[in-house]
Design an enzyme around this catalytic site. Structure first.
Site, PDB file in Angstrom:
ATOM      1  CB  CYS A   1      95.991  -2.411  97.322  1.00  0.00           C
ATOM      2  SG  CYS A   1      94.115  -1.876  98.305  1.00  0.00           S
TER       3      CYS A   1
ATOM      4  CG  ASN B   1      98.107  -1.528 103.540  1.00  0.00           C
ATOM      5  OD1 ASN B   1      96.914  -2.109 104.493  1.00  0.00           O
ATOM      6  ND2 ASN B   1      97.323  -1.060 101.974  1.00  0.00           N
TER       7      ASN B   1
ATOM      8  CD  GLU C   1      90.744  -3.865  99.499  1.00  0.00           C
ATOM      9  OE1 GLU C   1      90.174  -4.003 100.702  1.00  0.00           O
ATOM     10  OE2 GLU C   1      91.905  -3.334  99.563  1.00  0.00           O
TER      11      GLU C   1
HETATM   12  O1  G3H Z   1      95.737  -0.622 100.421  1.00  0.00           O
HETATM   13  C1  G3H Z   1      94.291  -1.213 100.079  1.00  0.00           C
HETATM   14  C2  G3H Z   1      93.036  -0.254 100.585  1.00  0.00           C
HETATM   15  O2  G3H Z   1      92.555  -0.959 100.626  1.00  0.00           O
HETATM   16  C3  G3H Z   1      93.468   1.262  99.721  1.00  0.00           C
HETATM   17  O3  G3H Z   1      92.437   2.530 100.215  1.00  0.00           O
HETATM   18  O4  G3H Z   1      92.441   3.979  98.324  1.00  0.00           O
HETATM   19  O5  G3H Z   1      91.885   4.328 100.912  1.00  0.00           O
HETATM   20  O6  G3H Z   1      93.919   4.157 100.406  1.00  0.00           O
HETATM   21  P1  G3H Z   1      93.122   3.821 100.252  1.00  0.00           P
END
Ligand code: G3H
Length: 494
Positions: free
Chosen positions: A300, A170, A266
């Site tokens: 996430c 993603n 993570e």
């Molecule tokens: O999908 C996990 C990412 O660390 C989310 O990052 O909050 O910048 O979209 P973000």
């Protein structure tokens, strides 16, 4: 090599879409003779292939990285930082090319893809600058009486060695940068395992570091399938640290396998938003829509469920419905007018659809959406959801948000506490004091008051508890995690 040659190499067909860049020396094909098709989720067409690197090549790659790290760790940090700044500049100069590749490869909408690329460049700069300040210290032993020697500790900060960086589909550029840049600035070598879907963007990124002057071998790129290549890498004796972003399920199985080396994980979020009766509901509705549906819910940090009293939800839900229709435009993400594209794969789309149908069968009401056309899933809002349902118990990596009607704030706190996840939670209220009090008892890594969950700004600490991760990221925290302290104690008789 002049940087322009990078793109002429691609034009000549020697592109990352077909070859592996391995250790920055040359484009190679794997001895395995196997490749993996990278299928664009936009139209289902194969946009390139990545090599399925064999185990013996992985052994060689790790040896190569270890050898390169021996001299890299002695290069003054300011010189390492210069290379990183140059890489950041090249990312900016070639932002359009990288953005369009990313859109095609993972179906990310234009503005989010562009943000990912530019945020990555800024992140590299920040890591390079901050690295200069993450140093050791000197400590005097005098404060502790009882020793027959005078002691002084020279506490050095040293690299860990070879860091395995596993990036998710993603954010194949940004969540690769968040691992590679800190590892390099702190003097480590990197074994980089890009996601299969996102592997082409990952290869471009690694090549940019080399074009910026990174000595060969410091990023070895190992493309392949997670279940084979990833597993082999994780338990490899040559790896000194694993940094991983991906599902909670995969994170847990890696953690069980790897033994006593540092990890920075993570994992899934499944994030709730608590809406208190005094919240600004227009604003809250907009945040919920953006939080739940950006990149089709494949973040996430996406909002997955909303907790509110029945009377609050009665007022809020119609606003969320209106804003979903106003804000979310689903279609081909290559066109700027669309801000929501497909989900990553057919199998992912099928899983999401099954979860929606299961929730419906269990008594949830589909207020908006719920339909699937191939990999395109409508933004979906479910009401009358119970915390025991699968849609709440397990993270659904797609554009679905559930509304749970609670009888008290304590009930919301209990639902979150009993969840297997603990990345972030949002609290919407016009009373900041009440928001802070609630934040203090909500069992997650970070609480956002009056905002959707999010990772940035990237120097804030970012962490998950329970099944959502291990260790703390964020510029300074990641730099600390990718190095260790080494005290050298000087002793003098008193
Ligand atoms: O999908 C996990 C990412 O660390 C989310 O990052 O909050 O910048 O979209 P973000």
């Amino acid at each position: 090599m002049a940087y322009n040659n990078y793109f002429s190499e691609i034009a000549d067909g020697k592109s990352p879409a077909t070859y592996n860049y391995f250790d920055g020396e040359k484009w190679t094909v794997s001895l395995s003779g196997k490749t993996i098709d990278v299928v664009s989720p936009i139209d289902g067409k194969v946009m390139g292939k990545i090599q399925e690197v064999s185990h013996s090549e992985i052994d060689q790659a790790i040896d190569r990285a270890k050898e390169a790290q021996l001299s890299w760790k002695s290069i003054p940090m300011i010189k390492r930082a210069k290379i990183l700044h140059l890489a950041a500049d090249w990312i900016r100069q070639h932002e359009h090319y990288l953005t369009t590749t990313l859109i095609r490869e993972i179906g990310k909408p234009f503005s989010e893809a562009k943000d990912e690329i530019l945020r990555s460049a800024d992140m590299i700069d920040y890591f390079a600058n901050e690295g200069l300040h993450v140093t050791g210290e000197e400590l005097s032993g005098e404060v502790f009486p009882g020793y027959d020697q005078t002691k002084m500790a020279i506490v050095e900060r040293v690299p860990l060695g070879t860091v395995l960086a596993i990036a998710p589909f993603n954010y194949p550029v940004n969540l690769a940068v968040s691992k590679i840049a800190p590892a390099l600035i702190m003097g480590n070598a990197v074994v980089f395992k890009p996601p299969s879907q996102g592997g082409i963007s990952g290869l471009h990124l690694a090549q940019i570091f080399y074009q910026a002057g990174l000595p060969k071998g410091l990023i070895v790129i190992v493309t392949g399938r997670g279940e084979d290549t990833g597993n082999y890498l994780c338990v490899h004796q040559g790896i000194d640290m694993v940094t991983f972003t991906g599902s909670s399920q995969v994170g847990k199985s890696i953690a069980e396998e790897i033994g006593m080396i540092p990890i920075l994980f993570e994992c899934g979020g499944n994030n709730p938003a608590i809406v208190l009766p005094d919240a600004d509901l227009q604003f809250t509705a907009t945040e919920i829509v953006k939080g739940a549906f950006s990149f089709a819910g494949q973040r996430c940090t996406a909002i997955k469920y909303v907790l509110g009293m029945s009377s609050t939800i009665d007022e809020l839900l119609p606003l969320v419905v209106v804003k979903t229709k106003e804000i979310m435009k689903m279609g081909d993400p290559r066109e700027e007018k669309f801000n929501m594209g497909p989900v990553i794969s057919d199998s992912s789309a099928q899983t999401i659809e099954k979860r929606i149908l299961k929730a419906k069968a269990d008594g949830a009401k589909v207020v908006v959406g719920g339909k699937r056309d191939g990999r395109y899933i409508e933004p979906t809002i479910l009401d009358m959801v119970k915390s025991s349902m699968e849609i709440i118990q397990t993270e659904t990596f797609g554009p679905v948000v559930s509304f749970i009607r609670i009888n008290s704030v304590d009930e919301a706190v209990k639902i979150i506490r009993e969840s297997n996840y603990g990345l972030q939670a949002s609290v919407f209220t016009s009373d900041e004091g009440a928001g802070i009090k609630l934040a203090q008892i909500v069992d997650v890594g970070t609480v956002q008051i009056n905002s959707k969950p999010q990772r940035g700004p990237d120097h804030f600490p970012f962490l998950g508890i329970k099944g959502s991760g291990s260790g703390v990221q964020g510029i300074r925290y990641t730099l600390e995690a990718m190095s260790r302290l080494k005290p050298i104690v000087l002793n003098k008789p008193q």
